[in-house]
Write a protein that holds these residues in place. Structure first.
Motif, PDB file in Angstrom:
ATOM      1  N   ALA A 180      34.037  21.274  66.330  1.00 28.32           N
ATOM      2  CA  ALA A 180      34.884  22.072  65.436  1.00 28.32           C
ATOM      3  C   ALA A 180      36.333  21.609  65.489  1.00 28.32           C
ATOM      4  O   ALA A 180      37.018  21.542  64.456  1.00 28.32           O
ATOM      5  CB  ALA A 180      34.789  23.545  65.813  1.00 28.32           C
ATOM      6  N   GLY A 194      36.512  18.243  63.655  1.00 28.94           N
ATOM      7  CA  GLY A 194      36.338  18.470  62.222  1.00 28.94           C
ATOM      8  C   GLY A 194      37.564  19.109  61.593  1.00 28.94           C
ATOM      9  O   GLY A 194      37.973  18.749  60.486  1.00 28.94           O
ATOM     10  N   ALA A 195      38.174  20.071  62.311  1.00 28.04           N
ATOM     11  CA  ALA A 195      39.377  20.720  61.784  1.00 28.04           C
ATOM     12  C   ALA A 195      40.539  19.735  61.701  1.00 28.04           C
ATOM     13  O   ALA A 195      41.284  19.724  60.711  1.00 28.04           O
ATOM     14  CB  ALA A 195      39.747  21.909  62.672  1.00 28.04           C
ATOM     15  N   GLY A 241      39.811  17.389  58.887  1.00 26.64           N
ATOM     16  CA  GLY A 241      39.939  18.112  57.621  1.00 26.64           C
ATOM     17  C   GLY A 241      41.386  18.319  57.221  1.00 26.64           C
ATOM     18  O   GLY A 241      41.744  18.179  56.052  1.00 26.64           O
ATOM     19  N   LEU A 295      37.142  17.245  52.972  1.00 30.35           N
ATOM     20  CA  LEU A 295      36.587  18.336  53.778  1.00 30.35           C
ATOM     21  C   LEU A 295      35.104  18.124  54.061  1.00 30.35           C
ATOM     22  O   LEU A 295      34.624  18.431  55.153  1.00 30.35           O
ATOM     23  CB  LEU A 295      36.823  19.681  53.099  1.00 30.35           C
ATOM     24  CG  LEU A 295      38.278  20.123  52.987  1.00 30.35           C
ATOM     25  CD1 LEU A 295      38.373  21.479  52.295  1.00 30.35           C
ATOM     26  CD2 LEU A 295      38.939  20.174  54.343  1.00 30.35           C
ATOM     27  N   ALA A 296      34.374  17.604  53.087  1.00 32.28           N
ATOM     28  CA  ALA A 296      32.949  17.331  53.309  1.00 32.28           C
ATOM     29  C   ALA A 296      32.768  16.282  54.395  1.00 32.28           C
ATOM     30  O   ALA A 296      31.907  16.409  55.268  1.00 32.28           O
ATOM     31  CB  ALA A 296      32.296  16.862  52.008  1.00 32.28           C
ATOM     32  N   VAL A 303      33.524  17.877  57.825  1.00 29.73           N
ATOM     33  CA  VAL A 303      32.408  18.681  58.329  1.00 29.73           C
ATOM     34  C   VAL A 303      31.319  17.771  58.893  1.00 29.73           C
ATOM     35  O   VAL A 303      30.788  18.026  59.991  1.00 29.73           O
ATOM     36  CB  VAL A 303      31.843  19.589  57.209  1.00 29.73           C
ATOM     37  CG1 VAL A 303      30.531  20.226  57.624  1.00 29.73           C
ATOM     38  CG2 VAL A 303      32.852  20.662  56.846  1.00 29.73           C
ATOM     39  N   GLY A 345      32.463  16.393  62.191  1.00 24.01           N
ATOM     40  CA  GLY A 345      32.391  17.417  63.226  1.00 24.01           C
ATOM     41  C   GLY A 345      30.979  17.616  63.745  1.00 24.01           C
ATOM     42  O   GLY A 345      30.753  17.761  64.952  1.00 24.01           O
ATOM     43  N   ILE A 346      30.004  17.593  62.837  1.00 26.26           N
ATOM     44  CA  ILE A 346      28.600  17.737  63.240  1.00 26.26           C
ATOM     45  C   ILE A 346      28.165  16.539  64.082  1.00 26.26           C
ATOM     46  O   ILE A 346      27.503  16.695  65.110  1.00 26.26           O
ATOM     47  CB  ILE A 346      27.703  17.895  61.996  1.00 26.26           C
ATOM     48  CG1 ILE A 346      27.954  19.251  61.338  1.00 26.26           C
ATOM     49  CG2 ILE A 346      26.230  17.755  62.367  1.00 26.26           C
ATOM     50  CD1 ILE A 346      27.320  19.406  59.983  1.00 26.26           C
TER      51      ILE A 346
END
Length: 91
Positions: A49, A52-53, A56, A68-69, A72, A75-76
């Motif tokens: 997270a 990813g943040a 992003g 943003l995609a 994400v 982050g995964i």
């Protein structure tokens, strides 16, 4: 890269990961659950997270929603890597 193309590319990458996991599951039943269970640990979720943040926020400033995609997805993948490297192997 414009928004629809970026989203389609992210969807293709996610589909490739799903197919890879499915093939692994067919070869060794139960392996997919073990493989992705570690990505749900609190440490892996926190690191995923956070990365990813950060991605992003940086991507939003340059590319908007399309970034943003990718953030994400990154982050995964980071959560998956961190979860897989935390602790001894179960094999």
């Amino acid at each position: 890269m414009n928004g629809p193309v970026a989203l389609l590319t992210v969807a293709v990458v996610i589909a490739a990961l799903v197919v890879r996991t499915a093939i692994t599951e067919l070869r060794e039943p139960g392996s997919a659950r073990r493989q992705w269970a570690d990505a749900g640990s609190p440490r892996a979720i926190g690191v995923g997270a956070g990365s990813g943040a950060a991605l992003g926020l940086i991507g939003w400033q340059s590319s908007g929603y399309a970034a943003l995609a990718w953030a994400v997805l990154a982050g995964i993948l980071v959560a998956f890597i961190v979860g897989g490297s935390s602790g001894p192997s179960r094999r």
